[in-house]
Design an enzyme around this catalytic site. Structure first.
Site, PDB file in Angstrom:
ATOM      1  N   GLY B  52     -30.712  -7.937  16.580  1.00 25.59           N
ATOM      2  CA  GLY B  52     -32.154  -7.826  16.379  1.00 25.59           C
ATOM      3  C   GLY B  52     -32.744  -9.211  16.201  1.00 25.59           C
ATOM      4  O   GLY B  52     -32.147 -10.212  16.614  1.00 25.59           O
ATOM      5  N   ALA B  54     -33.049 -11.099  13.591  1.00 32.37           N
ATOM      6  CA  ALA B  54     -32.231 -12.005  12.790  1.00 32.37           C
ATOM      7  C   ALA B  54     -30.962 -12.393  13.546  1.00 32.37           C
ATOM      8  O   ALA B  54     -30.653 -13.586  13.699  1.00 32.37           O
ATOM      9  CB  ALA B  54     -31.882 -11.350  11.453  1.00 32.37           C
ATOM     10  N   GLY B  55     -30.239 -11.410  14.057  1.00 31.88           N
ATOM     11  CA  GLY B  55     -28.969 -11.691  14.730  1.00 31.88           C
ATOM     12  C   GLY B  55     -29.157 -12.430  16.041  1.00 31.88           C
ATOM     13  O   GLY B  55     -28.419 -13.369  16.352  1.00 31.88           O
ATOM     14  N   SER B 294     -49.375   2.238  14.023  1.00 30.99           N
ATOM     15  CA  SER B 294     -49.590   0.918  13.433  1.00 30.99           C
ATOM     16  C   SER B 294     -50.587   0.964  12.280  1.00 30.99           C
ATOM     17  O   SER B 294     -51.597   1.644  12.311  1.00 30.99           O
ATOM     18  CB  SER B 294     -50.105  -0.045  14.493  1.00 30.99           C
ATOM     19  OG  SER B 294     -50.517  -1.230  13.853  1.00 30.99           O
ATOM     20  N   ARG B 340     -49.254  -0.737   1.298  1.00 31.39           N
ATOM     21  CA  ARG B 340     -48.568   0.460   1.778  1.00 31.39           C
ATOM     22  C   ARG B 340     -48.122   1.386   0.660  1.00 31.39           C
ATOM     23  O   ARG B 340     -48.274   2.601   0.766  1.00 31.39           O
ATOM     24  CB  ARG B 340     -47.342   0.039   2.584  1.00 31.39           C
ATOM     25  CG  ARG B 340     -47.721  -0.646   3.856  1.00 31.39           C
ATOM     26  CD  ARG B 340     -46.529  -1.215   4.569  1.00 31.39           C
ATOM     27  NE  ARG B 340     -46.968  -1.777   5.855  1.00 31.39           N
ATOM     28  CZ  ARG B 340     -46.163  -2.322   6.734  1.00 31.39           C
ATOM     29  NH1 ARG B 340     -44.873  -2.401   6.495  1.00 31.39           N
ATOM     30  NH2 ARG B 340     -46.624  -2.794   7.864  1.00 31.39           N
ATOM     31  N   HIS B 411     -39.764   3.618   6.149  1.00 35.86           N
ATOM     32  CA  HIS B 411     -40.036   2.700   7.232  1.00 35.86           C
ATOM     33  C   HIS B 411     -39.175   1.436   7.152  1.00 35.86           C
ATOM     34  O   HIS B 411     -38.725   0.907   8.158  1.00 35.86           O
ATOM     35  CB  HIS B 411     -41.513   2.328   7.147  1.00 35.86           C
ATOM     36  CG  HIS B 411     -41.929   1.250   8.074  1.00 35.86           C
ATOM     37  ND1 HIS B 411     -41.754   1.365   9.426  1.00 35.86           N
ATOM     38  CD2 HIS B 411     -42.514   0.054   7.868  1.00 35.86           C
ATOM     39  CE1 HIS B 411     -42.213   0.273  10.001  1.00 35.86           C
ATOM     40  NE2 HIS B 411     -42.663  -0.548   9.089  1.00 35.86           N
ATOM     41  N   GLU B 435     -33.306  -7.708   7.540  1.00 35.37           N
ATOM     42  CA  GLU B 435     -33.491  -6.549   6.664  1.00 35.37           C
ATOM     43  C   GLU B 435     -32.207  -6.192   5.918  1.00 35.37           C
ATOM     44  O   GLU B 435     -32.256  -5.566   4.852  1.00 35.37           O
ATOM     45  CB  GLU B 435     -33.981  -5.345   7.486  1.00 35.37           C
ATOM     46  CG  GLU B 435     -34.422  -4.155   6.633  1.00 35.37           C
ATOM     47  CD  GLU B 435     -34.895  -2.951   7.455  1.00 35.37           C
ATOM     48  OE1 GLU B 435     -34.997  -3.061   8.685  1.00 35.37           O
ATOM     49  OE2 GLU B 435     -35.151  -1.899   6.840  1.00 35.37           O
ATOM     50  N   ARG B 445     -42.804  -4.633   0.755  1.00 35.67           N
ATOM     51  CA  ARG B 445     -43.025  -5.635   1.793  1.00 35.67           C
ATOM     52  C   ARG B 445     -44.437  -5.534   2.351  1.00 35.67           C
ATOM     53  O   ARG B 445     -44.946  -4.450   2.573  1.00 35.67           O
ATOM     54  CB  ARG B 445     -42.019  -5.438   2.934  1.00 35.67           C
ATOM     55  CG  ARG B 445     -42.167  -6.448   4.050  1.00 35.67           C
ATOM     56  CD  ARG B 445     -41.088  -6.312   5.086  1.00 35.67           C
ATOM     57  NE  ARG B 445     -41.163  -5.065   5.827  1.00 35.67           N
ATOM     58  CZ  ARG B 445     -42.076  -4.781   6.751  1.00 35.67           C
ATOM     59  NH1 ARG B 445     -43.004  -5.669   7.047  1.00 35.67           N
ATOM     60  NH2 ARG B 445     -42.065  -3.624   7.372  1.00 35.67           N
TER      61      ARG B 445
END
Lengths: 257, 647
Positions: B52, B54-55, B294, B340, B411, B435, B445
């Protein structure tokens, strides 16, 4: 005996392709599922698979992940159309309200030599990765970028680049094409960079590298059927193919050796 | 008081946060870190699990620097990792709009938004590198939205008071991921990355206390493979699918993190889960996942429910005077744009009062009627056209004519494996990014911050901090034929054999669904000590049921998606108990963790900074035993702890 779950009053007869591997013979298997209109098509397959598992049979293998129409995993031809009957919709976003009680629906994998069947509805699409490895990027090392506002980009070009970049790499274009051509996919990737200033320094080698890799993978050629554009869940335009042809010709003429 | 001499901090949790002025810590730390000489980098192998944001960004950057990278993903292509589904945008403190944004403001907003449960130094670093991320992505050709003058466009997102969010229509995640994937492809082409697709990490290999490899199962052939390296990076995402229904992709799972946990990596703050307020409600038992709409919709949509309980009328027949625009009523200054956690909890409250709408009563209206009257249908279509289309496709309703129905859904997970300032877990040599780590978001977040954190970790943090391990420790030679590799592989095979041998009566999905219901009901938007204790018992019962009654068919030596799922659900069953325990010991309300016992008279979360301004990190002890809690005390030097108020 298959234990049926009743999730609604929509009776669907499914004919699903069963094949154990690339060389193995395959055939359609018939199953009945009770659905309801709010279900997605993949949820219909989930229900079928759960019925199969609980009756001691093997579930059908199919690729899926995000179920939001963006990861490009789902890859099945439904009644002869990649991703099914609805325009600009991936199989995961297709809902059963498109169907009527008693409908017979046929589900099969992408059919293309360059996408061999792995199992049932799953095919090997790694050819797409290799095409992109052959030049689908801008060569810039992390940390060496100038400020993002150092290079303004004409909005019209930026929008066109985005339209091309919206490709999700599912392979429906290949499955829809009578020649199993990957030109819509390859040209969309190529166009994104061709239309942006960032892509200019590597323009020629990118066109040559990607097109040559595409051919090496065994995809067919484009003979202007436009089935790819009709099947594309993201509405990628065939004008990208014309652009790729120009880019390839240009790069060939400018080739130094 | 500094972190090191805090009474309540466990000596096992050395955060390695540097000292000095906040805005110089990251620069000073980078200078103080050891370096690996460019010509020596090729001597080091680095495993990166997950592709993703990060990776993908970590694999590409480390390969560019000269390390030998092996990249693994469970998909058929690295491009399909779930980062791809992020819609809204990515924050950066560029201040291109000149509306007063700065690194300090982004830092401040993130610490506050996280309800003061994150590490200040980490968050400051995140805000600092946010600006470099945008430069990098633009240079890669990521097609961000632009204005007519050719410069980048920004919008305000998720209630931020400044416009700092960069976006690419509704598919910012896909475009950023394709950028990182392109950078990876360049390195694969150059022979600097070996890419292994369709591989699932089933165990971590620890040799003499240091992470030195992984065991993966080839998801096509069923073969087990051993891979050795000098360092292992886990970038494997969150655990939202513990709830079964979430906005996560179907294959997202906790297995890699859980396997690492059982090998010694502490799991931090697993009770922090984010429930996103604007998702499409569920329609039936067959539901396989929930779809996020969204958050940007809340910029123009107004949230309401009928005044009266169980009002059977269609929304258009309910007059203005009988509608309760409850967010605008309770939070006049932020209105529909409250964060949120606040928006989600309020939706639950009105539904619990019996005022929920739709066939299940578990939904509230998100109404664009006023916005369409004010700005015209065309303007609204240009802003949200693709989202409206998606909504109609799924529900069959046209949101231009009838209000959308929305309900909160799981989420994102703020908890994850504990890491220090270098992103290193409690197992030396195991780094955790994105994450999957317990991250910079505290207990909640903010919108458009997940993409920022994933790319910050991968492009800018790990390339510097990995040297602390590679240059800082003496690493002995290991071979995949060492006992540690054999033992880990044997254990992984044994687990799969047990699942296949069970031959019970229930499908994996039915058990997963039941687990999800339990987690949602007892450890969801509102938690109580009593409920959590009851939930733990239910999870234990279900785990026993799973191992005695699961049915997995098919061939283990070929594609077997049922076997893959079974392994993941087995791990969720164990993980869920730690999550419950964490929620139970955190006897306060903060961010996404709302304990009903701790609320103000108006029903707002009540934090307990005196006793709970810490990270809880759980250490695995032995099977079926309670894990041990360790604490890292959080100190706040720059941001004053206040009660979050959005009124």
């Amino acid at each position: 005996m298959i234990q049926k779950k009743n999730h609604g009053d929509l009776r669907i007869v499914l004919e699903v392709w069963r094949q154990n591997g690339p060389g193995a013979p395959g055939a359609f298997e018939e199953h009945e599922v009770m659905a309801n209109e709010h279900m997605s098509f993949l949820e219909l397959l989930d229900v079928l698979n759960e019925q199969l598992v609980e009756s001691g049979q093997e579930p059908f293998v199919f690729e899926h992940d995000c179920r939001e129409g963006i990861c490009g995993s789902c890859s099945m031809t439904i009644d002869g159309k990649p991703h099914g009957p609805r325009d600009r919709t991936t199989a995961c976003q297709l809902h059963m309200r498109e169907y009527r009680n008693g409908d017979r629906v046929r589900v099969e994998p992408w059919r293309a030599n360059a996408f061999p069947v792995v199992k049932d509805l799953m095919t090997d699409r790694s050819a797409f990765d290799r095409i992109q490895q052959a030049g689908g990027y801008v060569s810039i090392n992390t940390g060496s970028a100038p400020d993002a506002h150092a290079m303004p980009v004409n909005k019209e070009n930026a929008d066109m680049a985005f339209d091309a970049a919206a490709c999700i790499g599912c392979g429906a274009c290949v499955a829809a094409c009578p020649n199993a051509s990957a030109m819509l996919f390859t040209s969309a990737k190529l166009s994104q960079y061709t239309l942006l200033p960032q892509g200019q320094p590597e323009r020629d080698q990118r066109a040559l590298g990607m097109v040559e890799q595409m051919d090496a993978e065994g995809f067919g050629n484009c003979t202007n059927h436009y089935e790819c554009e009709a099947a594309c869940p993201k509405g990628i335009s065939v004008t990208n193919i014309a652009r790729m042809n120009r880019e390839y010709t240009r790069a060939t003429l400018r080739r130094r050796n | 008081m500094t972190i090191a001499d805090s009474q309540s901090s466990s000596p096992r949790l050395d955060s390695k946060v540097p000292g000095g002025p906040m805005d110089q810590r990251w620069s000073n730390h980078k200078f103080d870190l050891k370096l690996v000489n460019p010509s020596n980098r090729r001597k080091f192998d680095v495993i990166v699990v997950g592709t993703g944001l990060a990776g993908g960004s970590a694999a590409a950057t480390l390969a560019e620097m000269g390390y030998n990278v092996k990249s693994f993903c469970i998909h058929d292509s690295p491009r399909r990792a779930h980062s791809i589904a992020a819609q809204g945008g990515i924050n950066a403190a560029k201040n291109y709009k000149g509306d007063g944004d700065s690194v300090h403001r982004l830092f401040y907003d993130t610490v506050k938004g996280g309800d003061y449960r994150s590490r200040e130094s980490n968050v400051h670093r995140l805000a600092e590198v946010s600006v470099d991320i945008i430069d990098q992505c633009v240079a890669q050709g990521v097609p961000f939205a632009r204005e007519y003058g050719g410069l980048l466009d920004n919008r305000s997102f998720g209630g931020a008071q400044v416009s700092r969010t960069f976006y690419a229509r509704g598919q910012t995640g896909q475009q950023l991921l394709l950028g990182a994937y392109g950078a990876m492809n360049r390195m694969i082409h150059a022979g600097r990355i070996d890419s292994y697709t369709k591989r699932e990490m089933v165990d971590l290999v620890v040799v003499n206390g240091v992470a030195r490899g992984i065991i993966v199962r080839n998801l096509v052939t069923g073969e087990y493979e051993r891979h050795a390296a000098h360092a292992v990076l886990m970038c494997t995402g969150g655990y939202g699918n513990a709830f079964f229904l979430s906005t996560n992709a179907k294959n997202s799972n906790v297995t890699a993190a859980w396997r690492a946990h059982k090998r010694g990596a502490f799991f931090a703050n697993p009770c922090y889960t984010q429930i996103h307020p604007t998702c499409i409600p569920r329609s039936g038992d067959y539901q396989s996942k929930l779809t996020l709409m969204s958050e940007s919709l809340r910029n123009d949509g107004r949230v309401w429910v009928p005044e009266k309980e169980g009002d059977p009328r269609a929304p258009q027949d309910i007059p203005e005077s009988e509608r309760d625009y409850y967010l605008e009523r309770k939070y006049p200054s932020f209105g529909n744009l409250v964060p949120r956690d606040v928006a989600s909890r309020n939706a639950k409250t009105v539904c619990d009062e019996g005022r929920g709408v739709g066939p299940t009563g578990e939904a509230v209206y998100l109404d664009f009627g006023d916005a369409i009257r004010r700005d015209g249908k065309e303007t609204i279509a240009s802003r949200y056209g693709n989202l409206f289309e998606m909504y109609e496709r799924i529900t069959g309703d046209n949101p231009y004519e009838v209000p959308m129905r929305i309900f909160p859904a799981v989420h994102y997970t703020m908890g994850g494996l504990w890491v220090d300032y270098n992103l290193e877990s409690t197992i030396p040599g195991l780094f955790v990014l994105g994450e999957a780590n317990f991250s910079d978001h505290g207990a909640n977040r903010l919108g458009a911050s997940a993409l920022m954190q994933g790319l910050a970790d991968g492009y800018f943090v790990i390339p510097a901090t990995i040297a602390s391990h590679l240059a800082g420790r003496k690493l002995e030679a290991v071979s995949v034929n060492d006992d540690a590799f054999k033992e880990a592989e044997a254990k992984a095979r044994e687990r799969a054999d047990l699942l296949l041998a069970c031959n019970g009566n229930r499908s994996v999905d039915s058990l997963h669904r039941e687990l999800g219901n339990t987690v949602w009901n007892y450890c969801g938007m509102e938690r109580t000590a009593e409920g959590l204790q009851e939930g733990i018992l239910k999870v234990r019962e279900l785990r026993a049921e799973f191992w005695s009654n699961v049915k997995v068919n098919g061939d283990p030596n070929h594609v077997n998606q049922d076997l893959e799922k079974a392994g993941r659900v087995a791990d969720f069953m164990e993980f869920a108990e730690v999550m419950f325990n964490d929620a139970l010991v955190r006897d306060e309300s903060c961010g996404g963790h709302f304990r009903a016992e701790h609320q103000t008279e108006e029903g707002e979360a009540r934090r307990d900074d005196e006793n709970y301004a810490h990270v809880s990190a759980w250490e695995f002890t032995e099977e079926q035993k309670l894990p041990t809690e360790h604490r890292e005390q959080l100190t706040f030097e720059e941001v004053k702890l206040t009660t979050r108020s959005y009124k």
